[in-house]
Design an enzyme around this catalytic site. Structure first.
Site, PDB file in Angstrom:
ATOM      1  N   ASP A 133       0.824  -1.220   0.000  1.00 47.19           N
ATOM      2  CA  ASP A 133       0.000   0.000   0.000  1.00 47.19           C
ATOM      3  C   ASP A 133       0.857   1.269   0.000  1.00 47.19           C
ATOM      4  O   ASP A 133       2.031   1.236   0.370  1.00 47.19           O
ATOM      5  CB  ASP A 133      -0.871   0.044   1.264  1.00 47.19           C
ATOM      6  CG  ASP A 133      -2.036  -0.928   1.195  1.00 47.19           C
ATOM      7  OD1 ASP A 133      -2.067  -1.756   0.271  1.00 47.19           O
ATOM      8  OD2 ASP A 133      -2.910  -0.858   2.086  1.00 47.19           O
ATOM      9  N   HIS A 162       3.746  -2.230   3.242  1.00 50.01           N
ATOM     10  CA  HIS A 162       3.853  -0.936   2.562  1.00 50.01           C
ATOM     11  C   HIS A 162       5.178  -0.837   1.820  1.00 50.01           C
ATOM     12  O   HIS A 162       6.217  -1.165   2.396  1.00 50.01           O
ATOM     13  CB  HIS A 162       3.692   0.199   3.590  1.00 50.01           C
ATOM     14  CG  HIS A 162       2.380   0.156   4.306  1.00 50.01           C
ATOM     15  ND1 HIS A 162       2.167  -0.667   5.392  1.00 50.01           N
ATOM     16  CD2 HIS A 162       1.206   0.776   4.056  1.00 50.01           C
ATOM     17  CE1 HIS A 162       0.905  -0.532   5.796  1.00 50.01           C
ATOM     18  NE2 HIS A 162       0.292   0.340   5.006  1.00 50.01           N
TER      19      HIS A 162
END
Ligand code: NI
Length: 392
Positions: free
Chosen positions: A172, A316
């Site tokens: 993400d 991430h």
């Protein structure tokens, strides 16, 4: 003195004449040998070579008579729709020949790795079993003698075996060129795939990284435009966050994303309806590495290695502290028997769908491969979480 000079001159003249005679004689002998096919000076091997050459010339003459190449090809373009392909999948190549009235447009196909791919007459490419984890150059050569050639490179990814464990790694908040590219290197080297949920604004800043993700076969989804908590937005702002994000992906890749990960995993019926109106499916996760909390490569690595079949793993790609974790877990997960697939590949191979406006967390653990079951959150397809988590 004078006599001496005359003698030397005479010798030179005799020598020159002698050389001349010898050359002429050699030529004469040579031509007679060729004519009769017999020569005491020629070895048997040399004679055989001559015979082979004669045969070759005969064959060429016959081929020319049989194949009508009266209108030769003047142009050839071969394009692959993508630079990667999994074993078990096929790909239609885009082949154009010029001029339209060319008599013989048949192509010969070759591959830098012998036998790695097969191309049918109508241009369908199939990677063969055992050719995975190679990057090959495929070449098409015209057979009409025009000498036209076209090549392209192809990454051959391992085929997916639905009966074996698989996980979908998801990233993400990216891209961030400094970190995302190193993670992409690790995935590329290992012929592994993952899913990237990009922020619309970052897609605009770093379009080349997004293109690279796509070109390597990664699934590129969206994580909204500016990372706002969607459940807290009014109708207008909610729509704008999604529409701007969709447009950002479309501007760079030429098509709309299919998957959206809501920031903080926050979704409700209103959000799902809005997301669905853009043809997007909401994709949350089943295993949170909590990388944003621990900020430690080793801790992230250990969390990822607890994944079980069907898990959708959240991390991430914007953090430097995750780079080493990715470099380690990609090969280690594969060595542990996991297939690293994109989210759509995971769902497709488990016979589950990702419809617009629905929310998912992982594939159904009851359909997973042999005995990897843990009580992971399987509220797939159920109502969305009421409130936001604290993940970034
Ligand atoms: Ni986020």
């Amino acid at each position: 003195m004078k006599k001496g000079i005359q003698y030397i001159l005479l010798l030179v003249v005799v020598l020159i004449l002698g050389l001349g005679v010898a050359t002429v004689a050699r030529r004469l002998i040579g031509s007679s040998a060729k004519g009769s096919g017999k020569s005491g000076q020629k070895t048997e091997q040399a004679q055989n070579k001559d015979k082979d050459k004669d045969k070759e010339e005969d064959t060429e003459a016959t081929t020319e008579k049989e194949a009508d190449n009266s209108v030769p090809m003047t142009g050839l373009t071969v394009k692959a729709p993508q630079g990667y392909l999994r074993v078990g999948k096929t790909m239609q190549l885009d082949i154009k020949t010029e001029p339209a009235e060319a008599t013989n447009t048949a192509l010969d196909w070759s591959c830098s790795l012998d036998g790695a791919v097969t191309v049918s007459e109508d241009g369908v490419l199939t990677p063969n079993e055992g050719s995975e984890k190679n990057t090959v150059t495929v070449t098409a050569t015209a057979t009409d003698g025009s000498g036209l050639k076209q090549s392209f490179d192809l990454r051959i990814l391992p085929g997916i075996d639905p009966s074996k464990p698989m996980v979908a790694i998801t990233f993400d908040d990216g891209p961030n060129p400094e970190t995302t590219n190193v993670m992409l290197d690790a995935l590329e080297e290992n012929y592994a795939l993952a899913t990237f949920f990009c922020l619309g604004q970052n897609v605009g800043y770093y379009p080349d990284v997004v293109k690279r993700e796509y070109e390597l076969g990664m699934e590129v989804g969206t994580h909204t435009f500016a990372h706002k908590q969607l459940t807290a937005l009014g109708a207008e702002e909610l729509d704008s966050e999604i529409s701007k994000a969709v447009k950002a992906n479309e501007d760079v890749l030429g098509f709309k994303p299919k998957l959206m990960r809501p920031p903080y995993g926050a979704a409700n019926k209103t959000v799902l309806k809005a997301v669905g109106s853009y043809g997007l499916c909401c994709m949350n996760w089943s295993l949170d590495t909590e990388d944003w909390k621990t900020k430690n490569a080793d801790a992230t690595y250990k969390m990822v290695m607890t994944a079980t079949d069907g898990d959708v793993v959240l991390l991430h790609d914007i953090h430097q502290y995750n780079v080493d974790a990715v470099k380690r877990f990609v090969p280690d997960l594969m060595a542990a028997g996991f297939q690293l697939v994109t989210v759509p590949e995971l769902y497709e191979n488990r016979g589950e769908t990702l419809d617009p406006g629905t929310i998912h967390f992982r594939t159904d653990p009851t359909t997973e491969s042999a005995g990897e079951t843990t009580a992971a959150s399987s509220n797939d397809g159920a109502t969305a979480p009421e409130s936001a988590t604290t993940a970034p």
